[in-house]
Enzyme design. Structure first.
Site, mmCIF file in Angstrom:
data_model
loop_
_atom_site.group_PDB
_atom_site.id
_atom_site.type_symbol
_atom_site.label_atom_id
_atom_site.label_comp_id
_atom_site.label_asym_id
_atom_site.label_seq_id
_atom_site.Cartn_x
_atom_site.Cartn_y
_atom_site.Cartn_z
ATOM 1 N N ASN A 1 50.728 0.029 131.994
ATOM 2 C CA ASN A 1 51.359 -1.009 132.816
ATOM 3 C C ASN A 1 50.405 -2.074 133.350
ATOM 4 O O ASN A 1 50.829 -3.213 133.517
ATOM 5 C CB ASN A 1 52.224 -0.394 133.929
ATOM 6 C CG ASN A 1 51.411 0.386 134.917
ATOM 7 O OD1 ASN A 1 50.443 1.039 134.540
ATOM 8 N ND2 ASN A 1 51.783 0.339 136.175
ATOM 9 N N GLU B 1 45.982 9.513 139.570
ATOM 10 C CA GLU B 1 46.830 8.458 140.142
ATOM 11 C C GLU B 1 48.157 8.564 139.418
ATOM 12 O O GLU B 1 48.259 8.219 138.238
ATOM 13 C CB GLU B 1 46.189 7.078 139.907
ATOM 14 C CG GLU B 1 44.793 6.924 140.488
ATOM 15 C CD GLU B 1 44.796 6.816 141.999
ATOM 16 O OE1 GLU B 1 45.873 6.734 142.605
ATOM 17 O OE2 GLU B 1 43.702 6.859 142.581
ATOM 18 N N CYS C 1 53.636 1.777 139.678
ATOM 19 C CA CYS C 1 53.703 3.068 140.356
ATOM 20 C C CYS C 1 54.139 2.900 141.805
ATOM 21 O O CYS C 1 54.763 3.786 142.368
ATOM 22 C CB CYS C 1 52.339 3.750 140.287
ATOM 23 S SG CYS C 1 51.002 2.716 140.894
ATOM 24 N N GLU D 1 40.955 6.307 144.474
ATOM 25 C CA GLU D 1 40.173 5.294 143.769
ATOM 26 C C GLU D 1 39.889 4.163 144.744
ATOM 27 O O GLU D 1 40.473 4.088 145.812
ATOM 28 C CB GLU D 1 40.953 4.745 142.565
ATOM 29 C CG GLU D 1 40.934 5.694 141.388
ATOM 30 C CD GLU D 1 41.413 5.063 140.085
ATOM 31 O OE1 GLU D 1 42.228 4.129 140.139
ATOM 32 O OE2 GLU D 1 40.976 5.529 139.014
HETATM 33 P P1 NAP Z 1 51.812 8.819 130.649
HETATM 34 O O1 NAP Z 1 52.815 9.021 129.590
HETATM 35 O O2 NAP Z 1 51.499 9.947 131.537
HETATM 36 O O3 NAP Z 1 50.497 8.291 129.896
HETATM 37 C C1 NAP Z 1 49.323 7.929 130.595
HETATM 38 C C2 NAP Z 1 48.133 8.121 129.677
HETATM 39 O O4 NAP Z 1 47.994 9.515 129.380
HETATM 40 C C3 NAP Z 1 48.283 7.429 128.306
HETATM 41 O O5 NAP Z 1 47.029 6.979 127.873
HETATM 42 C C4 NAP Z 1 48.800 8.556 127.437
HETATM 43 O O6 NAP Z 1 48.603 8.337 126.061
HETATM 44 C C5 NAP Z 1 47.962 9.701 127.967
HETATM 45 N N1 NAP Z 1 48.488 11.033 127.665
HETATM 46 C C6 NAP Z 1 49.746 11.391 127.284
HETATM 47 N N2 NAP Z 1 49.819 12.737 127.096
HETATM 48 C C7 NAP Z 1 48.593 13.236 127.364
HETATM 49 C C8 NAP Z 1 48.035 14.546 127.346
HETATM 50 N N3 NAP Z 1 48.761 15.625 127.038
HETATM 51 N N4 NAP Z 1 46.733 14.704 127.674
HETATM 52 C C9 NAP Z 1 45.977 13.634 128.013
HETATM 53 N N5 NAP Z 1 46.451 12.359 128.036
HETATM 54 C C10 NAP Z 1 47.743 12.162 127.721
HETATM 55 O O7 NAP Z 1 52.222 7.601 131.584
HETATM 56 P P2 NAP Z 1 52.711 6.164 131.142
HETATM 57 O O8 NAP Z 1 54.130 6.257 130.701
HETATM 58 O O9 NAP Z 1 51.711 5.559 130.234
HETATM 59 O O10 NAP Z 1 52.600 5.384 132.528
HETATM 60 C C11 NAP Z 1 53.599 5.383 133.473
HETATM 61 C C12 NAP Z 1 53.274 6.342 134.604
HETATM 62 O O11 NAP Z 1 52.017 6.033 135.173
HETATM 63 C C13 NAP Z 1 54.276 6.223 135.738
HETATM 64 O O12 NAP Z 1 54.615 7.502 136.181
HETATM 65 C C14 NAP Z 1 53.501 5.488 136.812
HETATM 66 O O13 NAP Z 1 53.957 5.707 138.119
HETATM 67 C C15 NAP Z 1 52.123 6.001 136.586
HETATM 68 N N6 NAP Z 1 51.118 5.099 137.153
HETATM 69 C C16 NAP Z 1 50.471 5.481 138.297
HETATM 70 C C17 NAP Z 1 49.563 4.630 138.891
HETATM 71 C C18 NAP Z 1 48.845 5.012 140.148
HETATM 72 O O14 NAP Z 1 47.829 4.384 140.450
HETATM 73 N N7 NAP Z 1 49.319 5.989 140.915
HETATM 74 C C19 NAP Z 1 49.290 3.384 138.315
HETATM 75 C C20 NAP Z 1 49.962 3.040 137.150
HETATM 76 C C21 NAP Z 1 50.879 3.911 136.577
HETATM 77 P P3 NAP Z 1 49.816 7.726 125.170
HETATM 78 O O15 NAP Z 1 49.933 6.313 125.560
HETATM 79 O O16 NAP Z 1 49.421 7.911 123.784
HETATM 80 O O17 NAP Z 1 51.040 8.525 125.520
#
Ligand code: NAP
Length: 501
Positions: free
Chosen positions: A153, A251, A285, A463
């Site tokens: 994002n 995060e 997020c 962070e």
């Molecule tokens: P995600 O599906 O959890 O993916 C995040 C990262 O993890 C991607 O690089 C993903 O690779 C990788 N990943 C997936 N499965 C994994 C595994 N089993 N082991 C290690 N890494 C793995 O999240 P997203 O859909 O990209 O992002 C949306 C989420 O991020 C939302 O829940 C949002 O709230 C959260 N977010 C939180 C913050 C914060 O600062 N709190 C900031 C931004 C976003 P792939 O792309 O290949 O799946």
């Protein structure tokens, strides 16, 4: 827009094609490919970790004085600024955010490197008060190879937030960007090398998280994982990390409450609520996705909010006037649509939005209208689960106790917003609401100098902030004997024992 072939992965300072599958990065506003890549595979992971470990031990980066590392990080910040417009355009193409937002993200990435350069050269270790014949001190050491796993994002900002402090601390970093937004991490690695970070200290491995991310987390030479992404993924990583006794920072997701009290400045609150949920198309997020409005104000507030939401400019991310771009992918739009259908099945009603926009310019990409849902309770699934899209649920509240109870009734606790002219209420509610960040009469404002993170299912660790650098260091205590006399045991004497002093 050009469909460009870029150098796909960066391993040990060398850019080359990955040994994994070929795939394309799509522009979410049109669905067209903007780059073709070959993802990394497990051999690439192994090679990158070995190169990072070698660079950590032999490149001299970790041994540099902090002010010398800082000089390089200042140069990284400057190169980002010199190339700001080009980077902002690349980020727009990679994830479809409006150009005004991607320009701000690039500026924040530069500021992050500048901040951690300053933190690096000014951070102090300490002597602890002597309680005997030893000079005692507490110092911090770099950890080795750090895996930085990031979501799609806000790539350049979230990657800079991990890379800058981890490098400042003296570590080597491997970035695993989201599979669908790999370009900014590759650009950042190239900028780091250009600025003087030794080859091998930064590697980038685009590809599937479930394969590459998982392998990085399990790798014995990876000493810490800094993860930003979904809560489910975060928990999976934390379980694996526990087996290695490896520290992690997380995060994670959110479902943040925004509270509008009866005495709020309505115009400011309407703008703030809109910005809080609909900027970044709600793919944030900290999106303020649960809205609580004091009942006497509710009808008027919702009228004004819905009218303003309908006027938001949804469209071409390249146009500086655009306020909301597309969602990241067709699959993600389908998820958002399923949540709107769920809201209806739970008894909710759509006040505005709830569909795809129509017309030229928005018919190709993954656009969705700003959506406001009413008539749901806070316990509904729509209110409890993170949608990560432009969907707001609005609810009236009757008194402060009920408000705080509902605001805190969530597995998430990332952020909260309060709109009121009464400073005493702002303080009272601000202290009682459970959230990593509270905004009072503002929302979604950030400063790199202020720690960020979530409670409960929203995360672990913090962070940003000057001490964010310590996340990437191990603490070490040193006792330095100052007594010319041998320890008592040396002559089998009966001196004071070595117990606690
Ligand atoms: P995600 O599906 O959890 O993916 C995040 C990262 O993890 C991607 O690089 C993903 O690779 C990788 N990943 C997936 N499965 C994994 C595994 N089993 N082991 C290690 N890494 C793995 O999240 P997203 O859909 O990209 O992002 C949306 C989420 O991020 C939302 O829940 C949002 O709230 C959260 N977010 C939180 C913050 C914060 O600062 N709190 C900031 C931004 C976003 P792939 O792309 O290949 O799946």
């Amino acid at each position: 827009m050009t469909d460009k072939n870029i150098l796909d992965i960066c391993v040990g300072g060398i850019w080359r094609a990955g040994r994994g599958e070929a795939y394309a990065s799509l522009y979410p506003a049109t669905g067209q490919a903007i780059a073709h890549l070959r993802a990394a595979n497990l051999d690439d992971v192994d090679e990158a970790v070995s190169a990072a470990d070698h660079a950590f031990r032999h490149s001299g980066w970790a041994q540099k004085h902090p002010h010398e590392r800082a000089q390089v990080l200042y140069r990284v910040a400057q190169i980002i600024r010199d190339r700001a417009e080009e980077l902002a355009q690349t980020q727009r193409l990679d994830n479809g955010k409006p150009i005004t937002e991607t320009r701000a993200l690039v500026a924040s990435a530069a500021a992050t490197f500048q901040f951690y350069a300053a933190a690096c050269e000014t951070l102090e270790d300490c002597l602890t008060p002597m309680r005997g014949d030893c000079l005692t001190m507490s110092v911090h050491e770099p950890m080795g190879v750090i895996a930085a796993i990031t979501p799609w994002n806000s790539p350049i900002a979230s990657e800079a937030q991990k890379l800058a402090p981890a490098l400042a601390a003296g570590n080597a970093v491997i970035i695993k960007p989201a599979e669908i937004t790999p370009l900014m991490a590759l650009e950042l690695a190239a900028i780091c090398v250009q600025a003087g970070v030794p080859a091998g200290m930064v590697s980038v491995l685009p590809g599937k998280g479930s394969v590459l991310g998982d392998a990085l987390v399990r790798h014995p030479l990876v000493r810490r994982v800094s993860f930003t992404g979904g809560t489910g993924t975060g928990k999976q990583i934390a379980r694996l990390a526990a087996d290695k006794m490896m520290p992690v920072s997380m995060e994670l997701g959110g479902k943040s409450p925004t509270m509008v009290l009866a005495d709020a400045d309505i115009e400011h609150a309407v703008n703030g609520v809109l910005y809080g949920i609909f900027s970044s198309s709600g793919e944030s997020c900290i999106a303020g996705s649960r809205l609580f409005v004091a009942r006497p104000l509710y009808a008027e507030f919702l009228d004004r909010l819905a009218t303003a939401a309908q006027r938001l400019r949804v469209g071409d991310p390249a146009d500086p006037a655009t306020q909301m771009g597309p969602l990241i992918s067709e699959a993600h739009r389908a998820t958002v649509e399923r949540y709107v259908a769920l809201a209806l099945s739970e008894g909710g009603t759509i006040r505005t939005g709830g569909k795809r926009p129509e017309g030229s310019g928005v018919d190709q990409g993954y656009f969705y209208t700003p959506t406001i849902i009413e008539n749901l309770g806070n316990s509904s699934r729509t209110c409890q689960e993170e949608i990560f899209g432009p969907v707001l649920v609005a609810m009236p509240f009757d008194d402060e106790d009920a408000l705080i109870e509902q605001a805190n009734d969530s597995v998430y606790a990332l952020a909260a917003g309060i709109w009121t002219r009464d400073y005493k209420k702002a303080w009272r509610i601000g202290r009682q609401v459970q959230a990593g960040t509270v905004w009072i009469n503002t929302y979604k404002q950030f400063s790199i100098s202020t720690p960020f993170g979530g409670w409960r299912d929203s995360g672990l660790g913090r962070e940003k902030g000057r001490l964010g650098i310590h996340q990437y260091m191990e603490q070490k205590s040193i006792y330095w004997g100052m007594n010319a006399q041998p320890l008592p045991w040396a002559d089998h004497g009966s001196g004071p024992d070595e117990g606690q002093r």
